[in-house]
Write a protein that holds these residues in place. Structure first.
Motif, PDB file in Angstrom:
ATOM      1  N   ASN A 194       9.995  -2.824  -0.620  1.00 25.64           N
ATOM      2  CA  ASN A 194       9.220  -2.084  -1.617  1.00 25.64           C
ATOM      3  C   ASN A 194       9.935  -2.058  -2.966  1.00 25.64           C
ATOM      4  OD1 ASN A 194       7.248  -1.598   0.295  1.00 25.64           O
ATOM      5  ND2 ASN A 194       8.086   0.401   0.848  1.00 25.64           N
ATOM      6  N   ALA A 195      11.268  -1.907  -2.932  1.00 28.96           N
ATOM      7  CA  ALA A 195      12.040  -1.869  -4.180  1.00 28.96           C
ATOM      8  C   ALA A 195      11.937  -3.196  -4.924  1.00 28.96           C
ATOM      9  CB  ALA A 195      13.498  -1.536  -3.876  1.00 28.96           C
ATOM     10  N   ALA A 196      11.734  -4.298  -4.189  1.00 28.04           N
ATOM     11  CA  ALA A 196      11.632  -5.613  -4.817  1.00 28.04           C
ATOM     12  C   ALA A 196      10.352  -5.769  -5.650  1.00 28.04           C
ATOM     13  CB  ALA A 196      11.685  -6.696  -3.745  1.00 28.04           C
ATOM     14  N   GLU A 197       9.388  -4.883  -5.461  1.00 30.27           N
ATOM     15  CA  GLU A 197       8.137  -4.955  -6.220  1.00 30.27           C
ATOM     16  C   GLU A 197       8.302  -4.493  -7.671  1.00 30.27           C
ATOM     17  OE1 GLU A 197       4.834  -3.027  -4.336  1.00 30.27           O
ATOM     18  OE2 GLU A 197       5.473  -3.670  -2.348  1.00 30.27           O
ATOM     19  N   GLY A 201       0.813  -1.209   0.000  1.00 29.38           N
ATOM     20  CA  GLY A 201       0.000   0.000   0.000  1.00 29.38           C
ATOM     21  C   GLY A 201       0.842   1.252   0.000  1.00 29.38           C
ATOM     22  N   ALA A 202       2.042   1.174   0.576  1.00 30.97           N
ATOM     23  CA  ALA A 202       2.922   2.344   0.616  1.00 30.97           C
ATOM     24  C   ALA A 202       3.357   2.750  -0.785  1.00 30.97           C
ATOM     25  CB  ALA A 202       4.137   2.051   1.494  1.00 30.97           C
ATOM     26  N   VAL A 203       3.678   1.769  -1.622  1.00 34.34           N
ATOM     27  CA  VAL A 203       4.079   2.082  -2.999  1.00 34.34           C
ATOM     28  C   VAL A 203       2.889   2.661  -3.762  1.00 34.34           C
ATOM     29  CG1 VAL A 203       4.892   1.087  -5.170  1.00 34.34           C
ATOM     30  CG2 VAL A 203       5.950   0.392  -3.021  1.00 34.34           C
ATOM     31  N   THR A 204       1.717   2.077  -3.544  1.00 30.71           N
ATOM     32  CA  THR A 204       0.514   2.618  -4.181  1.00 30.71           C
ATOM     33  C   THR A 204       0.249   4.048  -3.709  1.00 30.71           C
ATOM     34  OG1 THR A 204      -0.410   0.403  -4.361  1.00 30.71           O
ATOM     35  CG2 THR A 204      -1.958   2.238  -4.558  1.00 30.71           C
ATOM     36  N   ALA A 205       0.504   4.311  -2.422  1.00 32.38           N
ATOM     37  CA  ALA A 205       0.321   5.669  -1.888  1.00 32.38           C
ATOM     38  C   ALA A 205       1.251   6.662  -2.584  1.00 32.38           C
ATOM     39  CB  ALA A 205       0.559   5.682  -0.381  1.00 32.38           C
ATOM     40  N   VAL A 206       2.488   6.250  -2.874  1.00 32.29           N
ATOM     41  CA  VAL A 206       3.413   7.134  -3.598  1.00 32.29           C
ATOM     42  C   VAL A 206       2.861   7.441  -4.985  1.00 32.29           C
ATOM     43  CG1 VAL A 206       5.712   7.275  -4.654  1.00 32.29           C
ATOM     44  CG2 VAL A 206       5.476   6.468  -2.306  1.00 32.29           C
ATOM     45  N   ALA A 207       2.303   6.429  -5.651  1.00 36.40           N
ATOM     46  CA  ALA A 207       1.714   6.655  -6.975  1.00 36.40           C
ATOM     47  C   ALA A 207       0.560   7.648  -6.883  1.00 36.40           C
ATOM     48  CB  ALA A 207       1.246   5.332  -7.573  1.00 36.40           C
ATOM     49  N   ALA A 245       5.393   9.457 -13.836  1.00 35.36           N
ATOM     50  CA  ALA A 245       6.051   8.694 -12.768  1.00 35.36           C
ATOM     51  C   ALA A 245       5.019   7.948 -11.927  1.00 35.36           C
ATOM     52  CB  ALA A 245       6.881   9.625 -11.893  1.00 35.36           C
ATOM     53  N   GLY A 246       3.892   8.594 -11.647  1.00 37.56           N
ATOM     54  CA  GLY A 246       2.834   7.939 -10.880  1.00 37.56           C
ATOM     55  C   GLY A 246       2.313   6.702 -11.587  1.00 37.56           C
ATOM     56  N   PHE A 247       2.142   6.790 -12.879  1.00 38.90           N
ATOM     57  CA  PHE A 247       1.700   5.633 -13.668  1.00 38.90           C
ATOM     58  C   PHE A 247       2.743   4.519 -13.592  1.00 38.90           C
ATOM     59  CE2 PHE A 247       1.600   3.266 -17.674  1.00 38.90           C
ATOM     60  CZ  PHE A 247       0.311   2.757 -17.621  1.00 38.90           C
ATOM     61  N   GLY A 248       4.021   4.871 -13.734  1.00 41.13           N
ATOM     62  CA  GLY A 248       5.085   3.873 -13.665  1.00 41.13           C
ATOM     63  C   GLY A 248       5.163   3.206 -12.305  1.00 41.13           C
ATOM     64  N   SER A 283      10.295  -0.219 -13.077  1.00 41.76           N
ATOM     65  CA  SER A 283      11.506   0.337 -12.470  1.00 41.76           C
ATOM     66  C   SER A 283      11.764   1.773 -12.936  1.00 41.76           C
ATOM     67  CB  SER A 283      12.718  -0.549 -12.756  1.00 41.76           C
ATOM     68  OG  SER A 283      12.944  -0.659 -14.136  1.00 41.76           O
ATOM     69  N   TRP A 284      11.402   2.085 -14.192  1.00 40.58           N
ATOM     70  CA  TRP A 284      11.606   3.456 -14.673  1.00 40.58           C
ATOM     71  C   TRP A 284      10.719   4.438 -13.898  1.00 40.58           C
ATOM     72  CZ3 TRP A 284       7.237   5.796 -16.308  1.00 40.58           C
ATOM     73  CH2 TRP A 284       6.209   4.991 -16.817  1.00 40.58           C
ATOM     74  N   GLY A 285       9.534   3.999 -13.470  1.00 40.32           N
ATOM     75  CA  GLY A 285       8.658   4.857 -12.673  1.00 40.32           C
ATOM     76  C   GLY A 285       9.249   5.132 -11.306  1.00 40.32           C
ATOM     77  N   ARG A 286       9.868   4.100 -10.722  1.00 40.99           N
ATOM     78  CA  ARG A 286      10.526   4.259  -9.424  1.00 40.99           C
ATOM     79  C   ARG A 286      11.697   5.225  -9.556  1.00 40.99           C
ATOM     80  NH1 ARG A 286      14.955   1.369  -7.164  1.00 40.99           N
ATOM     81  NH2 ARG A 286      14.990   1.596  -4.905  1.00 40.99           N
ATOM     82  N   ILE A 287      12.524   5.047 -10.593  1.00 36.64           N
ATOM     83  CA  ILE A 287      13.693   5.902 -10.786  1.00 36.64           C
ATOM     84  C   ILE A 287      13.259   7.347 -11.042  1.00 36.64           C
ATOM     85  CG2 ILE A 287      15.642   6.381 -12.339  1.00 36.64           C
ATOM     86  CD1 ILE A 287      15.836   3.269 -12.660  1.00 36.64           C
ATOM     87  N   LEU A 288      12.267   7.540 -11.905  1.00 33.36           N
ATOM     88  CA  LEU A 288      11.785   8.895 -12.188  1.00 33.36           C
ATOM     89  C   LEU A 288      11.226   9.550 -10.924  1.00 33.36           C
ATOM     90  CD1 LEU A 288      11.180  11.208 -14.118  1.00 33.36           C
ATOM     91  CD2 LEU A 288       9.086  10.005 -14.810  1.00 33.36           C
ATOM     92  N   THR A 289      10.510   8.788 -10.118  1.00 30.96           N
ATOM     93  CA  THR A 289       9.965   9.339  -8.880  1.00 30.96           C
ATOM     94  C   THR A 289      11.082   9.705  -7.907  1.00 30.96           C
ATOM     95  OG1 THR A 289       7.913   8.106  -9.162  1.00 30.96           O
ATOM     96  CG2 THR A 289       8.402   8.890  -6.942  1.00 30.96           C
ATOM     97  N   LEU A 290      12.131   8.874  -7.824  1.00 30.19           N
ATOM     98  CA  LEU A 290      13.266   9.214  -6.962  1.00 30.19           C
ATOM     99  C   LEU A 290      13.962  10.494  -7.450  1.00 30.19           C
ATOM    100  CD1 LEU A 290      14.687   5.638  -6.340  1.00 30.19           C
ATOM    101  CD2 LEU A 290      13.758   7.189  -4.599  1.00 30.19           C
ATOM    102  N   VAL A 291      14.085  10.640  -8.766  1.00 25.40           N
ATOM    103  CA  VAL A 291      14.684  11.870  -9.319  1.00 25.40           C
ATOM    104  C   VAL A 291      13.800  13.073  -8.974  1.00 25.40           C
ATOM    105  CG1 VAL A 291      15.243  13.090 -11.466  1.00 25.40           C
ATOM    106  CG2 VAL A 291      15.970  10.718 -11.152  1.00 25.40           C
ATOM    107  N   LEU A 292      12.487  12.928  -9.151  1.00 30.19           N
ATOM    108  CA  LEU A 292      11.571  14.025  -8.816  1.00 30.19           C
ATOM    109  C   LEU A 292      11.591  14.332  -7.323  1.00 30.19           C
ATOM    110  CD1 LEU A 292       8.560  13.117 -11.133  1.00 30.19           C
ATOM    111  CD2 LEU A 292      10.251  14.933 -11.469  1.00 30.19           C
ATOM    112  N   GLY A 293      11.790  13.300  -6.500  1.00 30.43           N
ATOM    113  CA  GLY A 293      11.947  13.519  -5.065  1.00 30.43           C
ATOM    114  C   GLY A 293      13.199  14.328  -4.770  1.00 30.43           C
ATOM    115  N   GLY A 294      14.276  14.058  -5.513  1.00 32.15           N
ATOM    116  CA  GLY A 294      15.498  14.854  -5.364  1.00 32.15           C
ATOM    117  C   GLY A 294      15.287  16.302  -5.792  1.00 32.15           C
ATOM    118  N   VAL A 295      14.555  16.486  -6.877  1.00 33.44           N
ATOM    119  CA  VAL A 295      14.241  17.851  -7.324  1.00 33.44           C
ATOM    120  C   VAL A 295      13.388  18.557  -6.271  1.00 33.44           C
ATOM    121  CG1 VAL A 295      12.995  19.204  -9.058  1.00 33.44           C
ATOM    122  CG2 VAL A 295      14.455  17.307  -9.777  1.00 33.44           C
TER     123      VAL A 295
END
Length: 166
Positions: free
Chosen positions: A161-164, A20-26, A104-107, A113-125
């Motif tokens: 979560n990363a394993a998902e 649910g945590a990953v879904t919450a991020v989306a 990123a939310g869709f990914g 994995s590209w959605g996770r990476i894009l979200t991490l980049v956006l988190g850095g921004v």
């Protein structure tokens, strides 16, 4: 552990449903993306209006008062156009960030994995923007950016979560 339907007889370490945590991020990506699009559209529209109004005001000023220095009228018009243009560029940046959040939310929702990476980049921004917000005294966006960055990093850097993501 679940059976991977793509390869006969193999098992995957990925949970069957996802956390649910990953879904919450989306979902947060979707909400913030829509808000960014709305704000970006309003900002861009406002910048265009400022540029147009400054030109109109400068024209009215010169018509109503012929003694006004023509260079002053041109300066007013130029300042409005440059200022309005910069605001339009800011609005476009918000629109771009909003589109990236939605993608990123869709990914993330699809556990790509590209959605996770894009979200991490956006988190850095968002974290970088929060630092700028602290220095400028803008607190609403700063708090939202800090909260987003913390959520993204805690959830998406968690090993379970990363394993998902595939």
């Amino acid at each position: 552990m679940s059976i991977d339907p793509g390869v006969s007889g193999t098992h995957s370490n990925k949970p069957a449903g996802g956390s649910g945590a990953v879904t919450a991020v989306a979902i947060v990506n979707f909400v913030f993306g829509v808000l960014q699009l709305a704000c970006g559209g309003c900002i861009a529209l406002g910048g265009g209006l400022i540029a147009g109004l400054a030109g109109g005001m400068a024209g009215e000023l010169s018509e109503q008062n012929p003694d006004v220095d023509p260079q002053a009228v041109e300066a007013i018009e130029a300042m409005g156009q440059v200022g309005g243009g910069l605001i339009v560029v800011l609005g476009i940046a918000y629109l771009l960030f909003g589109v990236l959040l939605l993608v990123a939310g869709f990914g993330v929702l699809k556990r790509q994995s590209w959605g996770r990476i894009l979200t991490l980049v956006l988190g850095g921004v968002a974290a970088a923007l929060a630092i700028l917000g602290i220095t400028s005294g803008e607190w609403v966006g700063t708090i939202a950016n800090i909260g987003y960055a913390i959520l993204v990093f805690i959830v998406l850097l968690n090993k379970q979560n990363a394993a998902e993501f595939r």
